[in-house]
Design a protein around this motif. Structure first.
Motif, mmCIF file in Angstrom:
data_model
loop_
_atom_site.group_PDB
_atom_site.id
_atom_site.type_symbol
_atom_site.label_atom_id
_atom_site.label_comp_id
_atom_site.label_asym_id
_atom_site.label_seq_id
_atom_site.Cartn_x
_atom_site.Cartn_y
_atom_site.Cartn_z
ATOM 1 N N PHE A 38 0.836 -1.187 0.000
ATOM 2 C CA PHE A 38 0.000 0.000 0.000
ATOM 3 C C PHE A 38 0.879 1.248 0.000
ATOM 4 N N ALA A 39 0.266 2.383 -0.211
ATOM 5 C CA ALA A 39 0.992 3.652 -0.369
ATOM 6 C C ALA A 39 1.918 3.953 0.809
ATOM 7 N N ASP A 40 1.565 3.485 2.012
ATOM 8 C CA ASP A 40 2.410 3.745 3.187
ATOM 9 C C ASP A 40 3.563 2.745 3.324
ATOM 10 N N GLY A 41 3.698 1.835 2.354
ATOM 11 C CA GLY A 41 4.790 0.868 2.362
ATOM 12 C C GLY A 41 4.479 -0.430 3.080
ATOM 13 N N SER A 42 3.310 -0.526 3.654
ATOM 14 C CA SER A 42 2.957 -1.739 4.403
ATOM 15 C C SER A 42 2.180 -2.710 3.534
ATOM 16 N N GLY A 43 2.048 -3.936 4.050
ATOM 17 C CA GLY A 43 1.264 -4.964 3.382
ATOM 18 C C GLY A 43 -0.114 -5.074 4.008
ATOM 19 N N PRO A 44 -0.908 -6.010 3.531
ATOM 20 C CA PRO A 44 -2.245 -6.215 4.093
ATOM 21 C C PRO A 44 -2.162 -6.646 5.550
ATOM 22 N N GLN A 45 -3.091 -6.163 6.336
ATOM 23 C CA GLN A 45 -3.187 -6.562 7.738
ATOM 24 C C GLN A 45 -4.380 -7.487 7.884
ATOM 25 N N THR A 94 7.698 -10.834 -3.085
ATOM 26 C CA THR A 94 7.867 -9.682 -3.949
ATOM 27 C C THR A 94 6.678 -8.763 -3.726
ATOM 28 N N TRP A 95 6.982 -7.485 -3.610
ATOM 29 C CA TRP A 95 5.905 -6.511 -3.497
ATOM 30 C C TRP A 95 5.252 -6.299 -4.854
ATOM 31 N N ARG A 96 3.960 -6.053 -4.832
ATOM 32 C CA ARG A 96 3.264 -5.560 -6.013
ATOM 33 C C ARG A 96 2.337 -4.444 -5.528
ATOM 34 N N GLU A 97 2.208 -3.431 -6.328
ATOM 35 C CA GLU A 97 1.369 -2.305 -5.940
ATOM 36 C C GLU A 97 -0.064 -2.794 -5.754
ATOM 37 N N ALA A 98 -0.640 -2.421 -4.620
ATOM 38 C CA ALA A 98 -2.016 -2.827 -4.335
ATOM 39 C C ALA A 98 -2.952 -2.176 -5.351
ATOM 40 N N ALA A 99 -3.754 -2.983 -5.960
ATOM 41 C CA ALA A 99 -4.721 -2.483 -6.948
ATOM 42 C C ALA A 99 -5.796 -1.652 -6.238
ATOM 43 N N PRO A 100 -6.384 -0.729 -6.955
ATOM 44 C CA PRO A 100 -7.487 0.037 -6.357
ATOM 45 C C PRO A 100 -8.568 -0.911 -5.853
ATOM 46 N N GLY A 101 -9.063 -0.624 -4.683
ATOM 47 C CA GLY A 101 -10.126 -1.441 -4.112
ATOM 48 C C GLY A 101 -9.648 -2.597 -3.254
ATOM 49 N N VAL A 102 -8.337 -2.897 -3.265
ATOM 50 C CA VAL A 102 -7.823 -3.970 -2.405
ATOM 51 C C VAL A 102 -7.891 -3.488 -0.955
ATOM 52 N N THR A 103 -8.394 -4.328 -0.091
ATOM 53 C CA THR A 103 -8.580 -3.963 1.305
ATOM 54 C C THR A 103 -7.271 -4.122 2.071
ATOM 55 N N LYS A 104 -6.824 -3.036 2.662
ATOM 56 C CA LYS A 104 -5.581 -3.075 3.431
ATOM 57 C C LYS A 104 -5.774 -3.809 4.760
ATOM 58 N N ARG A 105 -6.834 -3.467 5.464
ATOM 59 C CA ARG A 105 -7.044 -4.031 6.801
ATOM 60 C C ARG A 105 -8.371 -4.786 6.807
ATOM 61 N N LEU A 106 -8.277 -6.103 6.878
ATOM 62 C CA LEU A 106 -9.457 -6.959 6.923
ATOM 63 C C LEU A 106 -9.306 -7.822 8.175
ATOM 64 N N THR A 107 -9.951 -7.386 9.243
ATOM 65 C CA THR A 107 -9.719 -8.032 10.539
ATOM 66 C C THR A 107 -11.041 -8.322 11.246
ATOM 67 N N LEU A 108 -10.939 -9.181 12.220
ATOM 68 C CA LEU A 108 -12.068 -9.517 13.069
ATOM 69 C C LEU A 108 -11.920 -8.795 14.400
ATOM 70 N N ASP A 109 -13.026 -8.398 14.996
ATOM 71 C CA ASP A 109 -13.024 -7.765 16.315
ATOM 72 C C ASP A 109 -12.882 -8.855 17.373
#
Length: 144
Positions: A38-45, A94-109
């Protein structure tokens, strides 16, 4: 005539997040793995849990004397970055630029679970999750 209780046992649906060792990141034989960046350099959470923590949580829930709620999310107390998991497991990626609409944070409460079972934030760090997975893998391989 004696009255019978037809209510039956309580039912509790467990919504289990990603379990280390039963997931596409750690069990993917295609190397290097591609991880969205993602733009901040991190991966999906994502909500993950190590197999040892999962076993502890399941035993604790099974032994809970109180009525369980109808649904309980199951995972570690905090989400983890998938790139951190790959690094901890020494899985090349390998990093790949996250496509538009890819969810960065998909977590359970995990709030409800935390009220039922003590959760340790150390069990939510990538290195601990990977250590649990590797210990279980080693133990399984030794018994085969």
């Amino acid at each position: 005539a004696a009255e019978t209780n037809c209510a039956g046992p309580d039912v509790c649906a467990l919504r289990i997040g990603n379990v280390a060792g039963a997931d596409s990141l750690l069990c993917n034989e295609n190397r290097p793995v591609m991880i969205d960046q993602f733009a901040d350099g991190s991966g999906p959470q994502r909500s993950y849990i190590g197999p040892v923590t999962l076993a502890r949580v399941l035993v604790s829930l099974a032994q809970t004397p109180a009525h369980l709620p109808p649904v309980v999310n199951v995972g570690a107390s905090l989400p983890v970055d998938m790139a951190d998991l790959a690094r901890a497991a020494e899985i090349p990626f390998t990093w790949r630029e996250a496509a538009p609409g890819v969810t960065k944070r998909l977590t359970l409460d995990m709030g409800r679970l935390g009220h039922l079972v003590p959760l340790d934030d150390r069990e939510a760090c990538a290195s601990d999750i990977i250590a649990q997975w590797q210990a279980c893998k080693t133990s399984r391989d030794e018994t085969l």
